[in-house]
Design a protein around this motif. Structure first.
Motif, PDB file in Angstrom:
ATOM      1  N   ALA A 514      48.140  40.137  45.846  1.00 44.11           N
ATOM      2  CA  ALA A 514      48.285  39.129  46.989  1.00 44.11           C
ATOM      3  C   ALA A 514      49.543  38.538  47.048  1.00 44.11           C
ATOM      4  O   ALA A 514      50.202  38.227  48.201  1.00 44.11           O
ATOM      5  CB  ALA A 514      46.869  38.229  47.018  1.00 44.11           C
ATOM      6  N   GLU A 515      50.059  38.054  45.811  1.00 49.21           N
ATOM      7  CA  GLU A 515      51.262  37.402  45.842  1.00 49.21           C
ATOM      8  C   GLU A 515      52.482  38.093  46.515  1.00 49.21           C
ATOM      9  O   GLU A 515      53.227  37.620  46.917  1.00 49.21           O
ATOM     10  CB  GLU A 515      51.612  36.903  44.203  1.00 49.21           C
ATOM     11  N   LYS A 516      52.403  39.328  46.025  1.00 46.63           N
ATOM     12  CA  LYS A 516      53.468  40.381  46.331  1.00 46.63           C
ATOM     13  C   LYS A 516      53.144  41.136  47.827  1.00 46.63           C
ATOM     14  O   LYS A 516      54.275  41.671  48.547  1.00 46.63           O
ATOM     15  CB  LYS A 516      53.453  41.500  45.629  1.00 46.63           C
ATOM     16  N   GLY A 517      51.961  40.336  48.523  1.00 46.08           N
ATOM     17  CA  GLY A 517      51.828  40.799  50.010  1.00 46.08           C
ATOM     18  C   GLY A 517      51.157  42.141  50.070  1.00 46.08           C
ATOM     19  O   GLY A 517      51.184  42.792  51.095  1.00 46.08           O
ATOM     20  N   GLU A 518      50.646  42.814  49.104  1.00 50.37           N
ATOM     21  CA  GLU A 518      49.948  44.124  48.911  1.00 50.37           C
ATOM     22  C   GLU A 518      48.770  43.820  49.032  1.00 50.37           C
ATOM     23  O   GLU A 518      47.711  44.055  48.235  1.00 50.37           O
ATOM     24  CB  GLU A 518      50.707  44.751  47.675  1.00 50.37           C
ATOM     25  N   ASN A 519      48.232  43.600  50.229  1.00 48.59           N
ATOM     26  CA  ASN A 519      46.846  43.111  50.329  1.00 48.59           C
ATOM     27  C   ASN A 519      45.657  44.411  50.441  1.00 48.59           C
ATOM     28  O   ASN A 519      44.660  44.217  49.875  1.00 48.59           O
ATOM     29  CB  ASN A 519      46.485  42.313  51.896  1.00 48.59           C
ATOM     30  N   GLU A 520      46.116  45.488  50.502  1.00 50.10           N
ATOM     31  CA  GLU A 520      45.277  46.563  50.559  1.00 50.10           C
ATOM     32  C   GLU A 520      44.906  46.875  49.007  1.00 50.10           C
ATOM     33  O   GLU A 520      43.801  47.144  48.591  1.00 50.10           O
ATOM     34  CB  GLU A 520      45.872  47.819  50.926  1.00 50.10           C
ATOM     35  N   LYS A 521      46.180  46.654  48.092  1.00 44.47           N
ATOM     36  CA  LYS A 521      45.820  46.813  46.778  1.00 44.47           C
ATOM     37  C   LYS A 521      44.905  45.746  46.115  1.00 44.47           C
ATOM     38  O   LYS A 521      43.935  45.948  45.428  1.00 44.47           O
ATOM     39  CB  LYS A 521      47.063  46.946  45.797  1.00 44.47           C
ATOM     40  N   ALA A 522      45.219  44.492  46.725  1.00 48.14           N
ATOM     41  CA  ALA A 522      44.403  43.258  46.268  1.00 48.14           C
ATOM     42  C   ALA A 522      42.971  43.675  46.982  1.00 48.14           C
ATOM     43  O   ALA A 522      42.147  43.186  45.934  1.00 48.14           O
ATOM     44  CB  ALA A 522      44.909  42.043  46.779  1.00 48.14           C
ATOM     45  N   ASP A 523      42.764  43.934  47.972  1.00 54.13           N
ATOM     46  CA  ASP A 523      41.265  44.112  48.673  1.00 54.13           C
ATOM     47  C   ASP A 523      40.528  45.327  47.575  1.00 54.13           C
ATOM     48  O   ASP A 523      39.614  45.170  47.260  1.00 54.13           O
ATOM     49  CB  ASP A 523      41.345  44.799  49.983  1.00 54.13           C
ATOM     50  N   LEU A 524      41.303  46.337  47.117  1.00 59.40           N
ATOM     51  CA  LEU A 524      40.641  47.282  46.253  1.00 59.40           C
ATOM     52  C   LEU A 524      40.202  46.579  44.907  1.00 59.40           C
ATOM     53  O   LEU A 524      39.174  47.061  44.544  1.00 59.40           O
ATOM     54  CB  LEU A 524      41.977  48.317  45.945  1.00 59.40           C
ATOM     55  N   CYS A 525      40.898  45.842  44.376  1.00 57.28           N
ATOM     56  CA  CYS A 525      40.659  44.983  43.104  1.00 57.28           C
ATOM     57  C   CYS A 525      39.210  44.295  43.286  1.00 57.28           C
ATOM     58  O   CYS A 525      38.593  44.479  42.541  1.00 57.28           O
ATOM     59  CB  CYS A 525      41.819  44.213  42.497  1.00 57.28           C
ATOM     60  N   LEU A 526      39.263  43.470  44.266  1.00 60.46           N
ATOM     61  CA  LEU A 526      38.242  42.768  44.657  1.00 60.46           C
ATOM     62  C   LEU A 526      36.884  43.621  45.042  1.00 60.46           C
ATOM     63  O   LEU A 526      35.714  43.163  44.499  1.00 60.46           O
ATOM     64  CB  LEU A 526      38.351  41.718  45.882  1.00 60.46           C
ATOM     65  N   ARG A 527      37.227  44.673  45.658  1.00 58.39           N
ATOM     66  CA  ARG A 527      36.001  45.660  46.037  1.00 58.39           C
ATOM     67  C   ARG A 527      35.478  46.271  45.014  1.00 58.39           C
ATOM     68  O   ARG A 527      34.204  46.472  44.628  1.00 58.39           O
ATOM     69  CB  ARG A 527      36.568  46.575  47.262  1.00 58.39           C
ATOM     70  N   ARG A 528      36.283  46.836  43.969  1.00 56.67           N
ATOM     71  CA  ARG A 528      35.840  47.358  42.642  1.00 56.67           C
ATOM     72  C   ARG A 528      35.063  46.383  41.825  1.00 56.67           C
ATOM     73  O   ARG A 528      34.043  46.753  41.272  1.00 56.67           O
ATOM     74  CB  ARG A 528      36.873  48.009  42.141  1.00 56.67           C
ATOM     75  N   LEU A 529      35.406  45.054  41.758  1.00 52.40           N
ATOM     76  CA  LEU A 529      34.750  44.033  41.262  1.00 52.40           C
ATOM     77  C   LEU A 529      33.302  44.088  41.759  1.00 52.40           C
ATOM     78  O   LEU A 529      32.229  43.982  41.020  1.00 52.40           O
ATOM     79  CB  LEU A 529      35.416  42.886  41.231  1.00 52.40           C
ATOM     80  N   ALA A 530      33.360  43.811  43.042  1.00 52.67           N
ATOM     81  CA  ALA A 530      31.785  43.908  43.724  1.00 52.67           C
ATOM     82  C   ALA A 530      30.934  45.150  43.673  1.00 52.67           C
ATOM     83  O   ALA A 530      29.859  44.960  43.198  1.00 52.67           O
ATOM     84  CB  ALA A 530      32.137  43.363  44.903  1.00 52.67           C
ATOM     85  N   GLU A 531      31.712  46.154  43.495  1.00 53.18           N
ATOM     86  CA  GLU A 531      30.894  47.524  43.362  1.00 53.18           C
ATOM     87  C   GLU A 531      30.266  47.640  42.210  1.00 53.18           C
ATOM     88  O   GLU A 531      29.288  48.424  42.001  1.00 53.18           O
ATOM     89  CB  GLU A 531      31.692  48.503  44.243  1.00 53.18           C
ATOM     90  N   LYS A 532      31.148  47.441  41.236  1.00 53.47           N
ATOM     91  CA  LYS A 532      30.922  48.166  39.874  1.00 53.47           C
ATOM     92  C   LYS A 532      30.986  47.085  38.594  1.00 53.47           C
ATOM     93  O   LYS A 532      30.361  46.981  37.913  1.00 53.47           O
ATOM     94  CB  LYS A 532      31.611  49.289  39.355  1.00 53.47           C
ATOM     95  N   TRP A 533      32.224  46.647  38.655  1.00 48.95           N
ATOM     96  CA  TRP A 533      32.695  46.008  37.364  1.00 48.95           C
ATOM     97  C   TRP A 533      31.995  44.471  37.222  1.00 48.95           C
ATOM     98  O   TRP A 533      31.835  43.978  36.085  1.00 48.95           O
ATOM     99  CB  TRP A 533      34.072  45.924  37.169  1.00 48.95           C
TER     100      TRP A 533
END
Length: 568
Positions: A514-533
């Motif tokens: 998110a700091e680097k402006g790569e919101n899609e990758k940031a969203d992937l991290c948050l989504r995988r936390l909610a879905e699995k981890w």
């Protein structure tokens, strides 16, 4: 008293004597009277029976009246009963009143009748016949004293007499104490009254005996202070619950007594060694009494007592009451008062700091996350200027080595390092960038946090610490991306390929993207936390995803505004 006249003659044979039981048979025309010898009563076995026996002996006609009724007595017995009543009635009156109520002739006739019946008139003067539970009362267990055997009652009487004698001697002692205070001069000896140590010791023994007798006789428990000669001059102020209180507190007798004496000395603003001992006595019963601690501190300061000795005593109390806040506030006041006396002596200051640290280490070994201890320790570092104290930093590292999840130790390390005036700008918040923080310091602390992260990757403390260090040093989170990648492998490349060793690493990864402006990758991290981890906090991660989208929209709108202004 009977008049001094000729001895009364014996009653005639036709007269009825109270020593016999009279049976009267009445018909409309004639009245006949026959007498039978009364049975001899047995010896009384109890106090009540003895009292009743004496009552009847002093009122022979009254016994016949109760048995048969006044109307069925012979005329002579009725006359005797009336004289008996008048005699006992007038005997309770003053002499002047008796002479006005009965003239000489009436008085002479009453005594003539009473003497003629050989009645005993100098017995107990009860108005009514003694009854159970009313005449002699009850003892400490609620038992009727009248039911006591004669021997047991005599023993009780002896003890009451002994108690009375002790009370009289104690009153004399108290009077002498008051005379000594006033400088009273004895008229016979011409010397001032002085209470000797021997008399004081005798009074202590006397009060001990009085307390034992009161407890045995009446069930009264004399408190430790009430029986102490030292507190003789203090009038206790008991606690009074308001009328109709919904939750009146049933204080233990010893505690209630101690508090009543505390109120008395506090109201007089007395500061003395005995007051200090009183606070210790109350603290032993209730270490959480804030007012008692404040009064104890006031006594120590007023008397100029040794602060290190008080702290040494306090250490024992603190170890026995680990979760007590008042103890640490008292320690705070002591150090504040003591500090000016050692502030100009570096050796004394260092020695005191070491003593305090050693004790804090000891008490934290009992409870490593005691909030009151850590709060006091942070204050102490600032007060004694322990920022550059290597032993302080080493002791924190030891606690972290023993338990890497001790978040209290991590927090204290952050405070110790980044609140140091050498690296801290006054007014800067704990989560704000500070220009005084050097790169060397940042690198050292980041490296320390990373080393501890390897020990327990799922431990949140070192991850938060590393994030805080980077913020303080004004560095991008991306500066540790390489380290974070060691804990997150092949994210989003399939369930079997993906590996996450730490959910905190994945969370930090989201912030880095998110700091680097790569919101899609940031969203992937948050989504995988909610879905699995980290499914248990799925709602939180979904909220973070919405915040990420909203933040991107805000940034886009602001960019469009800037571009529009530039074109214009």
């Amino acid at each position: 008293m009977p008049p001094k006249s000729k001895a009364a003659t014996k009653p005639k044979a036709t007269e009825s004597a109270p020593a016999t039981t009279t049976t009267t048979t009445t018909n409309p025309t004639t009245t006949t009277s026959t007498s039978q010898p009364a049975s001899q009563p047995s010896e009384p076995a109890t106090v009540l029976e003895r009292s009743q026996h004496r009552y009847e002996k002093t009122r022979p006609f009254e016994a016949a009246r109760r048995q048969h009724g006044l109307s069925k007595l012979s005329k002579e017995d009725q006359k005797g009963w009336i004289c008996d009543q008048l005699l006992h009635l007038t005997d309770r009156l003053p002499a002047a009143s008796r002479s006005r109520l009965l003239g000489p002739k009436a008085s002479k006739e009453i005594w003539w009748t009473i003497n003629g019946t050989n009645s005993i008139v100098r017995g107990l003067k009860y108005k009514h016949k003694p009854e159970p539970h009313t005449t002699w009362g009850t003892d400490r267990d609620g038992h009727d004293v009248g039911s006591y055997s004669i021997e047991r009652f005599d023993e009780r009487t002896k003890k009451r007499i002994a108690l009375t004698a002790l009370q009289v001697s104690s009153r004399v002692f108290r009077e002498n104490v008051e005379r000594e205070k006033r400088g009273y001069v004895d008229a016979r000896s011409g010397q001032e009254v002085i209470v000797t140590e021997r008399e004081i010791d005798e009074e202590k023994v006397r009060r001990s005996k009085m307390a034992a007798l009161k407890k045995e006789l009446y069930g009264e428990i004399t408190g430790k202070l009430a029986s102490s000669v030292e507190w003789e001059d203090v009038v206790p102020i008991p606690h009074e619950e308001p009328e109709g209180a919904l939750a009146a507190i049933a204080y233990p007798a010893e505690y209630a007594e101690a508090m009543s004496y505390l109120r008395a000395v506090m109201s007089k603003k007395e500061y003395s060694p005995r007051c200090l001992r009183l606070t210790e006595h109350i603290i032993a019963m209730n270490a959480a009494h804030y007012t008692v601690w404040l009064y104890r501190a006031a006594n120590i300061f007023a008397l100029g007592l040794c602060i290190p000795e008080e702290i040494e005593w306090l250490n024992e109390v603190a170890l026995a009451n680990l979760k007590n806040y008042q103890i640490w506030h008292h320690r705070h006041l002591l150090v504040e008062h003591y500090y000016p006396t050692i502030a100009s002596d570096p050796t004394a200051l260092a020695q005191f700091a070491k003593q305090e640290r050693d004790f804090l280490i000891a008490i934290l070994s009992e409870d490593t996350k005691n909030y009151h201890v850590w709060s006091y320790r942070s204050w102490l570092v600032g007060k004694l200027g322990m920022w550059e104290d290597e032993e302080e930093l080493k002791s924190i590292e030891t606690l972290i080595d023993e338990d890497v999840r001790n978040n209290s130790a991590w927090s204290h390390r952050f405070f110790l390092v980044f609140s140091n005036p050498k690296y801290a700008t006054p007014g800067k918040g704990a989560t704000e960038r500070d220009e005084k923080v050097t790169q060397e310091l940042v690198d050292r602390e980041v490296k320390y946090a990373q080393e501890k992260t390897y020990l327990a990757p799922q431990n949140q403390s070192p991850w938060n610490y590393m994030r805080g260090v980077l913020v303080k040093g004004g560095q991008q989170l991306a500066s540790v991306q390489g380290f974070v990648e060691e804990f997150v492998v092949k994210l989003g490349e399939g369930e079997e390929e993906e590996e996450v060793r730490s959910t905190h690493a994945l969370d930090l990864f989201a912030e880095i993207y998110a700091e680097k402006g790569e919101n899609e990758k940031a969203d992937l991290c948050l989504r995988r936390l909610a879905e699995k981890w980290d499914r248990i906090r799925g709602g939180y991660w979904e909220w973070r995803r919405k915040c990420l989208t909203k933040s991107a929209k805000v940034v886009q709108e602001e960019t469009e505004k800037v571009e529009a202004v530039a074109v214009a």
